[in-house]
Write a protein that holds these residues in place. Structure first.
Motif, PDB file in Angstrom:
ATOM      1  N   GLY A 185      50.090  14.434  -8.842  1.00 17.92           N
ATOM      2  CA  GLY A 185      50.724  15.448  -8.966  1.00 17.92           C
ATOM      3  C   GLY A 185      51.341  15.846  -7.667  1.00 17.92           C
ATOM      4  O   GLY A 185      52.119  16.879  -7.655  1.00 17.92           O
ATOM      5  N   GLY A 186      50.957  15.411  -6.445  1.00 15.83           N
ATOM      6  CA  GLY A 186      51.557  15.775  -5.418  1.00 15.83           C
ATOM      7  C   GLY A 186      51.879  14.549  -4.143  1.00 15.83           C
ATOM      8  O   GLY A 186      51.881  13.203  -4.781  1.00 15.83           O
ATOM      9  N   THR A 187      51.939  14.616  -3.134  1.00 22.41           N
ATOM     10  CA  THR A 187      51.733  13.685  -2.194  1.00 22.41           C
ATOM     11  C   THR A 187      50.847  13.347  -1.329  1.00 22.41           C
ATOM     12  O   THR A 187      50.482  14.234  -0.529  1.00 22.41           O
ATOM     13  N   CYS A 188      50.301  12.285  -1.245  1.00 26.10           N
ATOM     14  CA  CYS A 188      49.140  11.947  -0.350  1.00 26.10           C
ATOM     15  C   CYS A 188      49.529  11.337   0.855  1.00 26.10           C
ATOM     16  O   CYS A 188      50.369  10.659   0.964  1.00 26.10           O
ATOM     17  N   ILE A 189      49.153  11.990   1.913  1.00 30.51           N
ATOM     18  CA  ILE A 189      49.404  11.385   3.287  1.00 30.51           C
ATOM     19  C   ILE A 189      47.925  11.023   3.774  1.00 30.51           C
ATOM     20  O   ILE A 189      47.013  11.826   4.225  1.00 30.51           O
ATOM     21  N   GLY A 200      53.583  20.993  -2.704  1.00 33.20           N
ATOM     22  CA  GLY A 200      54.767  21.632  -3.008  1.00 33.20           C
ATOM     23  C   GLY A 200      54.865  23.062  -3.181  1.00 33.20           C
ATOM     24  O   GLY A 200      53.814  23.607  -3.586  1.00 33.20           O
ATOM     25  N   ILE A 201      56.042  23.673  -3.552  1.00 35.39           N
ATOM     26  CA  ILE A 201      56.202  24.947  -3.531  1.00 35.39           C
ATOM     27  C   ILE A 201      55.704  25.253  -4.898  1.00 35.39           C
ATOM     28  O   ILE A 201      56.082  24.832  -5.974  1.00 35.39           O
ATOM     29  N   GLY A 202      54.899  26.391  -5.221  1.00 41.00           N
ATOM     30  CA  GLY A 202      54.506  26.892  -6.425  1.00 41.00           C
ATOM     31  C   GLY A 202      53.205  26.147  -7.081  1.00 41.00           C
ATOM     32  O   GLY A 202      52.853  26.193  -8.196  1.00 41.00           O
ATOM     33  N   ARG A 203      52.702  25.057  -6.277  1.00 42.86           N
ATOM     34  CA  ARG A 203      51.611  24.297  -6.760  1.00 42.86           C
ATOM     35  C   ARG A 203      50.558  24.368  -5.570  1.00 42.86           C
ATOM     36  O   ARG A 203      50.945  24.721  -4.318  1.00 42.86           O
ATOM     37  N   GLY A 204      49.307  23.924  -6.084  1.00 39.41           N
ATOM     38  CA  GLY A 204      48.456  24.103  -5.146  1.00 39.41           C
ATOM     39  C   GLY A 204      47.100  23.283  -5.668  1.00 39.41           C
ATOM     40  O   GLY A 204      47.075  22.630  -6.868  1.00 39.41           O
ATOM     41  N   LEU A 205      46.119  22.847  -4.692  1.00 41.13           N
ATOM     42  CA  LEU A 205      45.002  21.969  -5.145  1.00 41.13           C
ATOM     43  C   LEU A 205      43.916  22.793  -6.191  1.00 41.13           C
ATOM     44  O   LEU A 205      43.935  23.900  -6.038  1.00 41.13           O
ATOM     45  N   ASP A 206      43.429  22.082  -7.100  1.00 39.29           N
ATOM     46  CA  ASP A 206      42.384  22.682  -8.031  1.00 39.29           C
ATOM     47  C   ASP A 206      41.185  23.013  -7.297  1.00 39.29           C
ATOM     48  O   ASP A 206      41.154  22.699  -5.883  1.00 39.29           O
ATOM     49  N   SER A 207      40.249  23.486  -7.983  1.00 38.01           N
ATOM     50  CA  SER A 207      38.879  23.935  -7.497  1.00 38.01           C
ATOM     51  C   SER A 207      38.109  22.699  -6.526  1.00 38.01           C
ATOM     52  O   SER A 207      37.219  23.002  -5.833  1.00 38.01           O
ATOM     53  N   VAL A 210      41.376  18.056  -5.393  1.00 36.84           N
ATOM     54  CA  VAL A 210      41.674  16.648  -5.686  1.00 36.84           C
ATOM     55  C   VAL A 210      42.995  16.681  -6.479  1.00 36.84           C
ATOM     56  O   VAL A 210      43.798  15.832  -5.899  1.00 36.84           O
ATOM     57  N   GLN A 211      43.521  17.537  -7.295  1.00 42.62           N
ATOM     58  CA  GLN A 211      44.591  17.462  -8.072  1.00 42.62           C
ATOM     59  C   GLN A 211      45.435  18.581  -7.784  1.00 42.62           C
ATOM     60  O   GLN A 211      44.923  19.683  -7.154  1.00 42.62           O
ATOM     61  N   CYS A 212      46.924  18.343  -7.750  1.00 42.86           N
ATOM     62  CA  CYS A 212      47.723  19.479  -7.620  1.00 42.86           C
ATOM     63  C   CYS A 212      47.948  20.086  -8.982  1.00 42.86           C
ATOM     64  O   CYS A 212      48.473  19.583  -9.684  1.00 42.86           O
ATOM     65  N   ILE A 213      48.042  21.407  -9.046  1.00 41.04           N
ATOM     66  CA  ILE A 213      48.147  22.085 -10.330  1.00 41.04           C
ATOM     67  C   ILE A 213      48.955  23.278  -9.997  1.00 41.04           C
ATOM     68  O   ILE A 213      49.314  23.753  -8.925  1.00 41.04           O
ATOM     69  N   ASP A 214      49.670  23.874 -11.225  1.00 38.10           N
ATOM     70  CA  ASP A 214      50.456  24.852 -11.065  1.00 38.10           C
ATOM     71  C   ASP A 214      49.764  26.126 -10.511  1.00 38.10           C
ATOM     72  O   ASP A 214      48.582  26.254 -10.998  1.00 38.10           O
ATOM     73  N   ARG A 232      56.377  30.354 -13.980  1.00 34.22           N
ATOM     74  CA  ARG A 232      56.774  29.162 -14.412  1.00 34.22           C
ATOM     75  C   ARG A 232      56.220  27.957 -13.735  1.00 34.22           C
ATOM     76  O   ARG A 232      55.516  28.280 -12.621  1.00 34.22           O
ATOM     77  N   ASN A 233      56.415  27.039 -14.347  1.00 35.47           N
ATOM     78  CA  ASN A 233      55.961  25.662 -13.558  1.00 35.47           C
ATOM     79  C   ASN A 233      56.311  25.423 -12.233  1.00 35.47           C
ATOM     80  O   ASN A 233      57.516  25.314 -11.797  1.00 35.47           O
ATOM     81  N   ALA A 234      55.515  25.517 -11.188  1.00 36.54           N
ATOM     82  CA  ALA A 234      55.814  25.219  -9.991  1.00 36.54           C
ATOM     83  C   ALA A 234      56.701  26.386  -9.254  1.00 36.54           C
ATOM     84  O   ALA A 234      57.625  26.325  -8.511  1.00 36.54           O
TER      85      ALA A 234
END
Length: 398
Positions: A185-189, A200-207, A210-214, A232-234
């Motif tokens: 759900g995000g960009t891996c660098i 991205g804006i409005g999203r962050g890593l889960d606990s 590992v994954q990007c969530i709203d 809202r989503n993101a």
């Protein structure tokens, strides 16, 4: 409901148009609102952030809540009835603070230790028989660090590296290639050490990181909306009550000058009010029921009241209209039945004449009437033969 605003549970400062109200349980006092503790604003629409002033009087942590706030303590402390944070002495509990041997209490924390020659293992609680990182010959090959685990030495690698037991080297892990679920759900660098994940804006890593969530900015308390926050989503949006609009900062609600709308909400004069507006008319005119349109006094259209009741004149008009409709309907039915009866009798006479029925009703000409009349009479009492009757019917003479 007035102009789309639910007013049934609100106290009005000004009744007309429901243009000003006391929010959040505020009480109406003449022309102003008396707000409950924790709220402010002319209409009690704003929450007071107690934590912004001297940390709310809290010793350590202050959490703002709607209409209130809460004091709390950091880990290792407990709050008492005076909102004072006191240190917890973990070493005095039955578990010795989780230490196998020595327990040392610190302000807000504690630490475990071991009696020589034993040494503390990597879990920070268990004691190993000796320092295997110093005594074991292979421990010197650890390139990044050595820890004691289960009474044995273990080479330690930083996050983003994997230990190679053959070479005793810490090799970099490319999480972007090795783990397809990493940074979903995000960009891996990729880079040296642990890969970075941009959500991205409005999203962050889960606990698990590992994954990007709203991110629900409304619940997280980071939206900074002055009134209503909708997640809202993101992202999120800030909403305002009727009569107010979101300002340029997209967070704060400001009074909307409805009189500047195009077209104007009023047919004549418009005055802006806090949270609403009011229309007025020139002399010899008054407002229509919509409180916006001006008309000549006495000529305004007045619909049914909001309660579904009608005035005395309205009731009279409705009653007369109903009676008129009923009378017309009765007349139509009577006329229709008379026409149907006359047509039916005429058909019977003609049919009887053609068939030579001497018992059929007679048709005769009444000299006192300008129209032919139908009566039920026997042929034998009035006519000598059906043929004579047919002649009378065709000539109209007796």
């Amino acid at each position: 409901t007035v102009d789309g605003v639910q007013c049934s549970s609100l106290d009005f400062l000004e009744i007309e148009g429901c243009n000003k109200m006391c929010y959040n349980g505020g009480a109406l006092l003449s022309t102003s609102c008396q707000c409950l503790q924790g709220f402010t604003g002319s209409c009690c629409e704003l929450d007071v952030d107690e934590c912004a002033n001297a940390n709310g009087g809290c010793q350590q942590q202050c959490t703002n809540e709607v209409g209130s706030f809460k004091c709390d303590c950091f880990e290792g402390f407990v709050i008492n009835e005076m909102n004072i944070c006191k240190d917890i002495d973990e070493c005095t509990d039955q578990n010795n603070g989780g230490c196998e041997s020595l327990c040392m209490n610190y302000y807000g924390s504690h630490a475990c230790g071991c009696l020589p020659p034993k040494i503390l293992e990597m879990d920070g609680r268990t004691c190993a028989s000796e320092n295997h990182c110093a005594t074991h010959p292979e421990a010197v090959n650890c390139t990044h660090g050595c820890v004691i685990h289960n009474n044995q030495f273990k080479c330690e690698c930083p996050e983003g590296y994997r230990f190679d037991e053959k070479t005793f080297q810490c090799n970099d892990i490319d999480e972007c290639q090795s783990d397809p679920m990493f940074c979903a759900g995000g960009t891996c660098i990729s880079g040296t050490g642990k890969a970075l994940c941009e959500c991205g804006i409005g999203r962050g890593l889960d606990s698990d990181g590992v994954q990007c969530i709203d991110v629900n900015e409304c619940k997280a308390g980071i939206s900074q909306c002055s009134h209503t926050c909708v997640n809202r989503n993101a992202g999120h949006v800030c909403l305002c009550p009727a009569g107010m609009i979101v300002g340029k900062d997209h967070k704060t609600c400001e009074d909307e000058n409805e009189c500047l709308r195009e077209p104007s909400p009023c047919s004549h004069s418009c005055k802006d009010l806090e949270g609403s507006y009011a229309c007025s008319c020139p002399l010899n005119m008054e407002l229509e029921h919509d409180n916006r349109t001006c008309c000549e006094i006495g000529k305004c259209i007045r619909p049914l009241s909001a309660e579904g009741k009608t005035s005395g004149s309205d009731k009279l008009i409705i009653t007369i209209s109903v009676i008129a409709v009923v009378v017309v309907a009765v007349l139509v039915v009577v006329i229709w039945r008379m026409l149907r009866r006359n047509l039916s009798t005429s058909e019977k006479v003609l049919r009887a004449i053609k068939q030579g029925d001497t018992s059929a009703p007679d048709v005769y000409y009444n000299p006192n009437s300008e129209s032919m009349e139908l009566e039920t009479r026997g042929w034998e009492s009035q006519l000598k033969s059906p043929k004579q009757n047919l002649t009378k019917l065709s000539t109209g003479k007796m």
